[in-house]
Design an enzyme around this catalytic site. Sequence first.
Site, PDB file in Angstrom:
ATOM      1  N   GLU A   1      27.368  54.075  37.263  1.00  0.00           N
ATOM      2  CA  GLU A   1      26.974  54.164  37.641  1.00  0.00           C
ATOM      3  C   GLU A   1      25.909  53.339  38.406  1.00  0.00           C
ATOM      4  O   GLU A   1      25.092  52.678  39.522  1.00  0.00           O
ATOM      5  CB  GLU A   1      25.896  55.306  38.285  1.00  0.00           C
ATOM      6  CG  GLU A   1      26.994  56.736  38.218  1.00  0.00           C
ATOM      7  CD  GLU A   1      26.785  57.186  36.492  1.00  0.00           C
ATOM      8  OE1 GLU A   1      27.074  58.831  36.510  1.00  0.00           O
ATOM      9  OE2 GLU A   1      27.147  56.480  35.206  1.00  0.00           O
TER      10      GLU A   1
ATOM     11  N   CYS B   1      21.008  58.394  36.042  1.00  0.00           N
ATOM     12  CA  CYS B   1      21.540  57.916  36.878  1.00  0.00           C
ATOM     13  C   CYS B   1      20.895  58.794  38.742  1.00  0.00           C
ATOM     14  O   CYS B   1      21.426  58.439  38.943  1.00  0.00           O
ATOM     15  CB  CYS B   1      23.321  58.007  37.075  1.00  0.00           C
ATOM     16  SG  CYS B   1      23.400  56.778  35.217  1.00  0.00           S
TER      17      CYS B   1
END
Length: 151
Positions: free
Chosen positions: A54, A85
């Site tokens: 991510e 994330c």
Amino acid sequence: MDKNKFMKEALKEAKKAYDKKEIPVGAVIVKDNKIIARGYNRKEEKNDTTKHAEIIAIQKASKKLNSWRLIDCEMYVTLEPCSMCAGALIQSRIKKVYIGTMDEKTGACGSVLNLLEDYNFNHKVEVEKNVMQNECENILKQFFKELRKNK
């Protein structure tokens, strides 16, 4: 808009991680129905805790758009984002995240905690869970099965 089409692309990224003996997680960021960034886990390769799929995808998208604000962008990720994330999703102003499978150990979008929905941050990220769940689950199960076998 075909959710599965983009999740399949995230799965291709996860496969790259798998082939490099990294935990197979992949992510793509989509704007105006086009993929603008891709990422896969590279923690082992780079010896860097922050090299999650991510984060890498967010960095690439920001570079491409020349902005840290990823307004009207959506992320497709094969595994539920961790707290780092999930925080990055909020900070980058991602509009929506599509999650392949949930992470009962470190997930921060509903499993262990829910940063995206339980707190009143300045930005709300929409969430859709279990997109191509079986495929996203299977690559992880296979990876850890092989890992245990080779220990």
